[in-house]
Scaffold this motif. Structure first.
Motif, PDB file in Angstrom:
ATOM      1  N   PRO A  72      26.196   1.170  58.271  1.00 27.98           N
ATOM      2  CA  PRO A  72      27.328   2.087  58.148  1.00 27.98           C
ATOM      3  C   PRO A  72      28.638   1.403  57.833  1.00 27.98           C
ATOM      4  O   PRO A  72      29.587   2.043  57.417  1.00 27.98           O
ATOM      5  CB  PRO A  72      27.391   2.737  59.533  1.00 27.98           C
ATOM      6  CG  PRO A  72      26.806   1.718  60.455  1.00 27.98           C
ATOM      7  CD  PRO A  72      25.777   0.977  59.662  1.00 27.98           C
ATOM      8  N   LEU A 247      28.065  -0.241  67.668  1.00 28.89           N
ATOM      9  CA  LEU A 247      26.663  -0.468  68.017  1.00 28.89           C
ATOM     10  C   LEU A 247      26.555  -1.024  69.438  1.00 28.89           C
ATOM     11  O   LEU A 247      25.667  -0.646  70.211  1.00 28.89           O
ATOM     12  CB  LEU A 247      26.011  -1.421  67.018  1.00 28.89           C
ATOM     13  CG  LEU A 247      25.770  -0.781  65.648  1.00 28.89           C
ATOM     14  CD1 LEU A 247      25.301  -1.812  64.637  1.00 28.89           C
ATOM     15  CD2 LEU A 247      24.747   0.356  65.760  1.00 28.89           C
ATOM     16  N   ILE A 250      26.892   1.832  71.680  1.00 30.84           N
ATOM     17  CA  ILE A 250      25.652   2.591  71.776  1.00 30.84           C
ATOM     18  C   ILE A 250      24.713   1.959  72.801  1.00 30.84           C
ATOM     19  O   ILE A 250      24.145   2.627  73.657  1.00 30.84           O
ATOM     20  CB  ILE A 250      24.925   2.589  70.411  1.00 30.84           C
ATOM     21  CG1 ILE A 250      25.657   3.450  69.412  1.00 30.84           C
ATOM     22  CG2 ILE A 250      23.480   3.040  70.571  1.00 30.84           C
ATOM     23  CD1 ILE A 250      25.267   4.885  69.479  1.00 30.84           C
ATOM     24  N   LEU A 274      30.257   6.253  61.007  1.00 31.50           N
ATOM     25  CA  LEU A 274      29.998   7.679  60.832  1.00 31.50           C
ATOM     26  C   LEU A 274      29.478   8.380  62.086  1.00 31.50           C
ATOM     27  O   LEU A 274      29.933   9.461  62.447  1.00 31.50           O
ATOM     28  CB  LEU A 274      28.987   7.863  59.704  1.00 31.50           C
ATOM     29  CG  LEU A 274      28.646   9.306  59.373  1.00 31.50           C
ATOM     30  CD1 LEU A 274      29.858  10.001  58.785  1.00 31.50           C
ATOM     31  CD2 LEU A 274      27.466   9.373  58.417  1.00 31.50           C
ATOM     32  N   PHE A 275      28.513   7.768  62.756  1.00 36.20           N
ATOM     33  CA  PHE A 275      27.879   8.529  63.822  1.00 36.20           C
ATOM     34  C   PHE A 275      28.656   8.588  65.131  1.00 36.20           C
ATOM     35  O   PHE A 275      28.269   9.306  66.033  1.00 36.20           O
ATOM     36  CB  PHE A 275      26.444   8.041  64.077  1.00 36.20           C
ATOM     37  CG  PHE A 275      26.333   6.614  64.498  1.00 36.20           C
ATOM     38  CD1 PHE A 275      25.767   5.680  63.641  1.00 36.20           C
ATOM     39  CD2 PHE A 275      26.756   6.195  65.759  1.00 36.20           C
ATOM     40  CE1 PHE A 275      25.642   4.352  64.026  1.00 36.20           C
ATOM     41  CE2 PHE A 275      26.628   4.879  66.149  1.00 36.20           C
ATOM     42  CZ  PHE A 275      26.069   3.944  65.277  1.00 36.20           C
ATOM     43  N   TYR A 278      29.337  11.928  66.210  1.00 34.95           N
ATOM     44  CA  TYR A 278      28.166  12.775  66.429  1.00 34.95           C
ATOM     45  C   TYR A 278      27.533  12.562  67.789  1.00 34.95           C
ATOM     46  O   TYR A 278      26.673  13.317  68.198  1.00 34.95           O
ATOM     47  CB  TYR A 278      27.094  12.483  65.378  1.00 34.95           C
ATOM     48  CG  TYR A 278      27.501  12.843  63.981  1.00 34.95           C
ATOM     49  CD1 TYR A 278      28.331  13.929  63.736  1.00 34.95           C
ATOM     50  CD2 TYR A 278      27.042  12.103  62.908  1.00 34.95           C
ATOM     51  CE1 TYR A 278      28.699  14.259  62.454  1.00 34.95           C
ATOM     52  CE2 TYR A 278      27.397  12.424  61.614  1.00 34.95           C
ATOM     53  CZ  TYR A 278      28.230  13.504  61.393  1.00 34.95           C
ATOM     54  OH  TYR A 278      28.584  13.827  60.121  1.00 34.95           O
ATOM     55  N   LEU A 279      27.906  11.502  68.455  1.00 32.39           N
ATOM     56  CA  LEU A 279      27.306  11.220  69.749  1.00 32.39           C
ATOM     57  C   LEU A 279      27.763  12.265  70.748  1.00 32.39           C
ATOM     58  O   LEU A 279      28.711  12.996  70.527  1.00 32.39           O
ATOM     59  CB  LEU A 279      27.721   9.821  70.216  1.00 32.39           C
ATOM     60  CG  LEU A 279      27.239   8.707  69.290  1.00 32.39           C
ATOM     61  CD1 LEU A 279      27.797   7.370  69.733  1.00 32.39           C
ATOM     62  CD2 LEU A 279      25.725   8.658  69.259  1.00 32.39           C
ATOM     63  N   ASN A 280      27.081  12.287  71.850  1.00 30.82           N
ATOM     64  CA  ASN A 280      27.375  13.299  72.845  1.00 30.82           C
ATOM     65  C   ASN A 280      27.349  12.641  74.218  1.00 30.82           C
ATOM     66  O   ASN A 280      26.280  12.275  74.688  1.00 30.82           O
ATOM     67  CB  ASN A 280      26.317  14.404  72.748  1.00 30.82           C
ATOM     68  CG  ASN A 280      26.671  15.579  73.616  1.00 30.82           C
ATOM     69  OD1 ASN A 280      27.706  15.575  74.282  1.00 30.82           O
ATOM     70  ND2 ASN A 280      25.796  16.573  73.621  1.00 30.82           N
ATOM     71  N   PRO A 281      28.463  12.430  74.876  1.00 27.34           N
ATOM     72  CA  PRO A 281      29.827  12.762  74.443  1.00 27.34           C
ATOM     73  C   PRO A 281      30.250  11.899  73.264  1.00 27.34           C
ATOM     74  O   PRO A 281      29.806  10.772  73.144  1.00 27.34           O
ATOM     75  CB  PRO A 281      30.665  12.438  75.682  1.00 27.34           C
ATOM     76  CG  PRO A 281      29.890  11.400  76.409  1.00 27.34           C
ATOM     77  CD  PRO A 281      28.452  11.756  76.189  1.00 27.34           C
TER      78      PRO A 281
END
Lengths: 331, 331
Positions: A72, A247, A250, A274-275, A278-281
């Motif tokens: 990414p 990362l 993550i 990008l992501f 999109y993660l939650n939270p």
DNA sequence: TTGTAAGCGTTATCAC
DNA sequence: GTGATAACGCTTACAA
């Protein structure tokens, strides 16, 4: 494939005249010009970039070496650089260096023999002296994410210190006192600079710097996991974590979730890939202007390829993207 | 830069002999060979790929046009193709087509004039006839994710129908009866094929196909949002959703979460991009073997560039990755 | 086994 | 303005 010779014959002129027409600016009579254009049209003639390159010693090609062709981070850099370069009628050639000195050298040699008119390099293993030598050897170099002293004019890099500062300061503002830093390896200059920003923010808030809250490991998910595990297993007190990149964040989140601490831990990543959103939270992150970096790199390389001067800034500014993972200290 | 002439002079032989040494296979006396090697060493001579290409009409370069230079889907394809191609001593040149016919054409022309020995194309706007013509015109073409009749030998594509089938079947097995399909545009062949798989699974379970549960829109997050909003606003009953790709799934999840239905909705995406496993709950997805596609494309292009026959399979098989978002129908 | 020379498709330097 | 002609750096008949 039709050649310039065929066109010349059909148009009833010499190769030289056709060449002049192709390259625009020469003085050619209107009638000759018309005949040539018509002949080119008729034969669907396209000049061979290869032969042009051999004759002019200019390939109208820019080379780029990245550490990861997928992923990414480099994607948007390549994409925006390619756009800029292509719009100028040049072509971008990308190869993968994988961050390994050997591969990087091979990639660079490959491009040298091609050759390219300029190079955009994001290399970590390749030694400084050689980069400078390469540039002096006649192939202009634009260097990304690395800062060589005395070579600043060719470098484009992020203000990492400010990035580290922004992230840390915000967490401190939100009341967190125990902010851990899960960095990438400190052999990367970026990590050291971000650490400096982290320390600056702490100092501003009068909070002592604690070495035991700082870890370093690989710049990836596994590294993040390992650092976070250490942090917890060593029973270091913390309510917030600043991560060297997304990362790492993550990986750390994975561990936090297993230990059921995710929702209580404030967190900021780096790069804003990008992501992150999109993660939650959703993950707060220090935005790295990758597209702008790509654009600047493209412009700078083009300018160098044409030996033009350029006034392109070398330092890019990060920005803090606030999302769910940033919140007030809970008690 | 030292040229072949310099080397010849230093070694005391003719250019022809040096050339023979460079290209290995010729019959050259050992003594001459040694002298040449020594001279090459001494001058750090590297043959100009440019001149070689002009003389041989082979550039040892493979061109690739992708729809998105960044992004999680094409990254791994490029990466694995590049590796294969580079290992063979060739170079990959990538340009961006953005899925727009105009840009794609421009990118292809660019490469033709370069030229390249073969092309790997992932183009959507570019018309079929022209692709075939290109190939017949002497530049071998490998076509990805598109299936042209009578041109199958040059195509590599996924078994989309089976992918759609796998995803849908699993949801049905888990007891879901109302499975919506948020597809990408049906102008993409992929979407139609996945729809066929979806229908096949329904049929197998004796569940009637309901057109009102199928939507099409852009292959991205916004498209996903819009389709999911329609699905809900139209009060269509559903407990599971099959999405045309992972970005659509992301968009749909956003809407579901706003309506507080995320945890009750079973979901499968498509492509299994990197971040699918990082989402929370993690997203089940139909795995698309992108790396294998890149590798095969690289091998096939190389074989064609060297006019060798190759026995490379054209059809790739998808695989269902089961994660949190797949669960039994709750009541 | 080796060298000479023509050719690949352009551009560039001269004269005319 | 235009046309020969020599480069550019290499490969490849063909001869020797």
């Amino acid at each position: 494939m039709a050649t310039i010779k065929d066109v010349a014959k059909l148009a009833g002129v010499s190769k030289a005249t056709v060449s002049r027409v192709i390259n625009g600016n020469e003085r050619v009579s209107q009638t000759a010009r018309d005949k040539v254009h018509q002949a080119m049209e008729e034969m669907d003639y396209k000049p061979s970039a290869l032969a042009q390159a051999l004759a002019t010693n200019k390939s109208r090609t820019i080379g780029m070496v990245v550490s990861d062709l997928s992923g990414p981070f480099f994607g948007p850099i390549m994409k925006s650089a390619e756009r800029v370069i292509r719009e100028a009628g040049y072509q971008l050639v990308v190869t993968n260096g994988q961050g390994q000195a050997e591969l990087e050298r091979e990639a660079i040699e490959f491009m040298l023999n091609r050759p390219v008119d300029a190079m955009i390099l994001t290399v970590f293993g390749f030694p400084e002296e050689e980069i400078v030598k390469l540039h002096q050897g006649g192939t202009p170099v634009v260097l990304l994410n690395r800062h060589i002293e005395g070579f600043e004019d060719n470098c484009i890099y992020l203000d990492n210190k400010h990035g580290g500062y922004l992230a840390t300061r915000r967490m401190l503002e939100l009341g967190h006192q125990r902010v851990a830093f899960l960095a990438g390896h400190f052999t990367h200059n970026d990590s050291l600079e971000r650490l400096a920003g982290y320390q600056k923010a702490l100092a501003e808030f009068g909070i002592p710097f604690r070495q035991e809250l700082v870890f370093d490991d690989d710049y990836n998910e596994d590294g993040g996991r390992r650092m976070c595990q250490k942090l917890i297993n060593l029973e270091r007190e913390f309510t917030a974590i600043f991560c060297g990149n997304d990362l790492i964040a993550i990986g750390a989140r994975g561990v936090l979730e297993e230990r059921d601490r995710l929702s209580q831990t404030c967190m900021v990543g780096f790069d804003d890939v990008l992501f992150a959103r999109y993660l939650n939270p959703s993950l707060s992150s220090v935005f790295f202007p990758v597209e702008e970096m790509g654009e600047r790199a493209g412009h700078m390389a083009l300018a160098m390829a044409q030996s033009k001067a350029s006034q392109i800034g070398h330092l890019l500014q990060p920005k803090l993207m606030e999302r769910d993972s940033l919140f007030k200290l809970k008690d």
